[in-house]
Design a protein around this motif. Structure first.
Motif, PDB file in Angstrom:
ATOM      1  N   ARG A  80       0.814  -1.222   0.000  1.00 41.27           N
ATOM      2  CA  ARG A  80       0.000   0.000   0.000  1.00 41.27           C
ATOM      3  C   ARG A  80       0.847   1.271   0.000  1.00 41.27           C
ATOM      4  O   ARG A  80       0.317   2.376   0.075  1.00 41.27           O
ATOM      5  N   ALA A  81       2.161   1.112  -0.075  1.00 39.49           N
ATOM      6  CA  ALA A  81       3.051   2.278  -0.039  1.00 39.49           C
ATOM      7  C   ALA A  81       2.992   3.050  -1.348  1.00 39.49           C
ATOM      8  O   ALA A  81       2.491   2.551  -2.370  1.00 39.49           O
ATOM      9  N   ALA A  82       3.517   4.258  -1.309  1.00 43.37           N
ATOM     10  CA  ALA A  82       3.551   5.085  -2.520  1.00 43.37           C
ATOM     11  C   ALA A  82       4.310   4.356  -3.628  1.00 43.37           C
ATOM     12  O   ALA A  82       5.401   3.826  -3.406  1.00 43.37           O
ATOM     13  N   ALA A  83       3.720   4.341  -4.810  1.00 43.39           N
ATOM     14  CA  ALA A  83       4.303   3.613  -5.951  1.00 43.39           C
ATOM     15  C   ALA A  83       5.273   4.509  -6.701  1.00 43.39           C
ATOM     16  O   ALA A  83       5.097   4.787  -7.898  1.00 43.39           O
ATOM     17  N   ASP A  84       6.321   4.956  -6.007  1.00 40.86           N
ATOM     18  CA  ASP A  84       7.266   5.897  -6.600  1.00 40.86           C
ATOM     19  C   ASP A  84       8.672   5.311  -6.747  1.00 40.86           C
ATOM     20  O   ASP A  84       9.600   5.999  -7.153  1.00 40.86           O
ATOM     21  N   GLY A  85       8.823   4.028  -6.376  1.00 47.19           N
ATOM     22  CA  GLY A  85      10.133   3.392  -6.465  1.00 47.19           C
ATOM     23  C   GLY A  85      10.975   3.551  -5.224  1.00 47.19           C
ATOM     24  O   GLY A  85      12.055   2.973  -5.135  1.00 47.19           O
ATOM     25  N   TYR A  86      10.489   4.322  -4.248  1.00 48.29           N
ATOM     26  CA  TYR A  86      11.263   4.557  -3.032  1.00 48.29           C
ATOM     27  C   TYR A  86      10.799   3.673  -1.873  1.00 48.29           C
ATOM     28  O   TYR A  86      11.295   3.819  -0.751  1.00 48.29           O
ATOM     29  N   ASN A  87       9.860   2.786  -2.144  1.00 47.90           N
ATOM     30  CA  ASN A  87       9.342   1.881  -1.127  1.00 47.90           C
ATOM     31  C   ASN A  87       9.405   0.456  -1.645  1.00 47.90           C
ATOM     32  O   ASN A  87       8.698   0.104  -2.599  1.00 47.90           O
ATOM     33  N   LEU A  88      10.259  -0.356  -1.058  1.00 46.45           N
ATOM     34  CA  LEU A  88      10.462  -1.730  -1.514  1.00 46.45           C
ATOM     35  C   LEU A  88      10.216  -2.698  -0.363  1.00 46.45           C
ATOM     36  O   LEU A  88      10.241  -2.323   0.806  1.00 46.45           O
ATOM     37  N   LEU A  89       9.983  -3.943  -0.719  1.00 43.45           N
ATOM     38  CA  LEU A  89       9.878  -5.021   0.265  1.00 43.45           C
ATOM     39  C   LEU A  89      10.933  -6.057  -0.051  1.00 43.45           C
ATOM     40  O   LEU A  89      11.055  -6.501  -1.194  1.00 43.45           O
ATOM     41  N   PHE A  90      11.729  -6.421   0.963  1.00 43.28           N
ATOM     42  CA  PHE A  90      12.625  -7.549   0.791  1.00 43.28           C
ATOM     43  C   PHE A  90      11.819  -8.792   1.135  1.00 43.28           C
ATOM     44  O   PHE A  90      11.563  -9.082   2.297  1.00 43.28           O
ATOM     45  N   SER A  91      11.394  -9.487   0.100  1.00 47.29           N
ATOM     46  CA  SER A  91      10.397 -10.545   0.227  1.00 47.29           C
ATOM     47  C   SER A  91      11.036 -11.911   0.380  1.00 47.29           C
ATOM     48  O   SER A  91      12.177 -12.140  -0.026  1.00 47.29           O
ATOM     49  N   GLU A  92      10.260 -12.837   0.951  1.00 43.86           N
ATOM     50  CA  GLU A  92      10.687 -14.234   0.991  1.00 43.86           C
ATOM     51  C   GLU A  92       9.538 -15.101   0.510  1.00 43.86           C
ATOM     52  O   GLU A  92       8.395 -14.656   0.414  1.00 43.86           O
ATOM     53  N   ILE A  93       9.848 -16.341   0.184  1.00 44.09           N
ATOM     54  CA  ILE A  93       8.895 -17.231  -0.469  1.00 44.09           C
ATOM     55  C   ILE A  93       7.581 -17.363   0.293  1.00 44.09           C
ATOM     56  O   ILE A  93       6.507 -17.429  -0.300  1.00 44.09           O
ATOM     57  N   GLY A  94       7.658 -17.377   1.625  1.00 47.06           N
ATOM     58  CA  GLY A  94       6.446 -17.562   2.404  1.00 47.06           C
ATOM     59  C   GLY A  94       5.452 -16.433   2.229  1.00 47.06           C
ATOM     60  O   GLY A  94       4.241 -16.665   2.110  1.00 47.06           O
ATOM     61  N   GLN A  95       5.941 -15.189   2.218  1.00 46.31           N
ATOM     62  CA  GLN A  95       5.050 -14.036   2.085  1.00 46.31           C
ATOM     63  C   GLN A  95       4.364 -13.979   0.727  1.00 46.31           C
ATOM     64  O   GLN A  95       3.225 -13.526   0.617  1.00 46.31           O
ATOM     65  N   ILE A  96       5.088 -14.402  -0.317  1.00 46.31           N
ATOM     66  CA  ILE A  96       4.622 -14.167  -1.683  1.00 46.31           C
ATOM     67  C   ILE A  96       3.977 -15.404  -2.306  1.00 46.31           C
ATOM     68  O   ILE A  96       2.872 -15.327  -2.862  1.00 46.31           O
ATOM     69  N   ALA A  97       4.638 -16.557  -2.236  1.00 46.38           N
ATOM     70  CA  ALA A  97       4.170 -17.742  -2.961  1.00 46.38           C
ATOM     71  C   ALA A  97       3.389 -18.725  -2.102  1.00 46.38           C
ATOM     72  O   ALA A  97       2.547 -19.453  -2.627  1.00 46.38           O
ATOM     73  N   MET A  98       3.646 -18.772  -0.803  1.00 42.15           N
ATOM     74  CA  MET A  98       2.998 -19.763   0.052  1.00 42.15           C
ATOM     75  C   MET A  98       1.786 -19.215   0.787  1.00 42.15           C
ATOM     76  O   MET A  98       0.802 -19.935   1.006  1.00 42.15           O
ATOM     77  N   ALA A  99       1.830 -17.959   1.177  1.00 46.22           N
ATOM     78  CA  ALA A  99       0.770 -17.372   1.996  1.00 46.22           C
ATOM     79  C   ALA A  99      -0.625 -17.504   1.392  1.00 46.22           C
ATOM     80  O   ALA A  99      -1.590 -17.740   2.130  1.00 46.22           O
TER      81      ALA A  99
END
Length: 321
Positions: A80-99
């Motif tokens: 939900r952060a501003a879509a300006d390229g200055y807000n990123l998530l360091f993601s892992e498999i559980g958050q993205i593919a398994m959840a």
């Protein structure tokens, strides 16, 4: 000179400066959210990456920890952060593919996070206490079949280590019960004390205990042997290809970030991961550099989302509330 000519001349003079300003991304620090506490694997890799990006992004990358709810708090905030390229998530498999399969309700949609670049993978090892009277995986399976129940430590229901234990027991014909620990330290202590008889832990976590003789490593789950445990065979080499799995970590951003900005984010990350010194630091920390561009990373996410949805169905795992 009339006003019209002055206006045209002024526009011509300011155009190069406007282009230069536009090309200055990023002109301030970039925030990278991590959904896990300091000192955990995602945090460690995120900080190594942030350090590797100093030359490309002089304004810096600020790593912010937002732990809780299996990483979902950070994922929701990033989506939900501003879509300006200055807000990123360091993601892992559980958050993205398994959840999507392991949780009945999510506070975010993983599809609202666009893949920018995969960074590393992390293999797991099946480890048992050194005191357990087994020498290899077949011996462990034979031992477990003779017991009413074998207890496996995990770091939470619906995690890779949990599914590893469930799948191994189902494939091998023995009964297992998972004991979930909130912290890795608690799980490792229980294993070292013999309170649980097995655990699928990241190679980086368990390798020091294996080398010290406190644990026995029976197999690794990656596609090839680990540099940290080179004498330990893979599940595939031991005739168990269905037990191959690995975690991955990568950078994602709000999906509404313009494609051009996504490219500007992707390039420096991939170049940093091509640096031998950076790769060496990641390997020394127990991770396998595994860079993927946006398209390849998206394909990995699609494949893993489908795979773990199937595992959830086949194991009868009840999605968490």
């Amino acid at each position: 000179m009339n006003l019209t000519r002055r206006a045209v001349l002024g526009a011509c003079l300011t155009l190069p400066f406007a282009r230069a300003a536009k090309a200055a991304f990023p002109d301030r620090s970039i925030r990278m959210l991590v959904g896990f506490p300091a000192g955990t694997a995602p945090d460690l890799v995120a900080r190594l990456l942030a350090d590797a990006l100093k030359d490309a992004w002089p304004a810096g990358v600020v790593v912010e920890n937002r732990p809780g709810a299996a990483g979902h708090i950070a994922a929701a905030e990033a989506s939900r952060a501003a879509a300006d390229g200055y807000n990123l998530l360091f993601s892992e498999i559980g958050q993205i593919a398994m959840a999507p399969s392991t949780f009945a309700r999510l506070t975010y949609d993983p599809k609202d996070l666009a893949p920018i670049a995969r960074v590393v993978t992390s293999d797991f090892a099946l480890v048992v206490p050194a005191s357990l009277p087994v020498a290899d995986l077949d011996g462990f399976v034979a031992w477990a079949r003779q017991r009413p129940t074998t207890f496996f430590g995990t770091f939470g229901p619906g995690t890779l280590g949990h599914f590893g234990a469930v799948m191994l027991a189902a494939q091998s014909g023995f009964s297992q019960e998972s004991v979930h620990f909130r912290a890795t330290g608690e799980g490792m202590t229980a294993l070292l004390n013999g309170d649980v008889q097995g655990l699928f832990g990241s190679v980086a976590l368990v390798a020091p205990h294996v080398r010290a003789g406190r644990l026995k490593a029976l197999a690794v789950t990656g596609p090839q042997r680990s540099a940290l445990l080179p004498d330990v065979a893979t599940m595939a080499q031991l005739g168990r290809p269905g037990l191959e799995f690995e975690a991955w970590f990568g950078v994602t951003a709000p999906v509404a970030v313009p494609a051009a900005t996504q490219v500007e984010l992707e390039g420096p990350i991939l170049r940093a991961l091509a640096n031998p010194a950076v790769r060496s630091r990641l390997q020394e920390a127990g991770f396998t550099p595994a860079p993927q561009n946006r398209e390849a990373f998206a394909a990995t996410i699609r494949a893993d989302t489908a795979r773990w949805a199937q595992v959830v169905r086949e194991t009868g795992f009840r999605a968490l509330e």
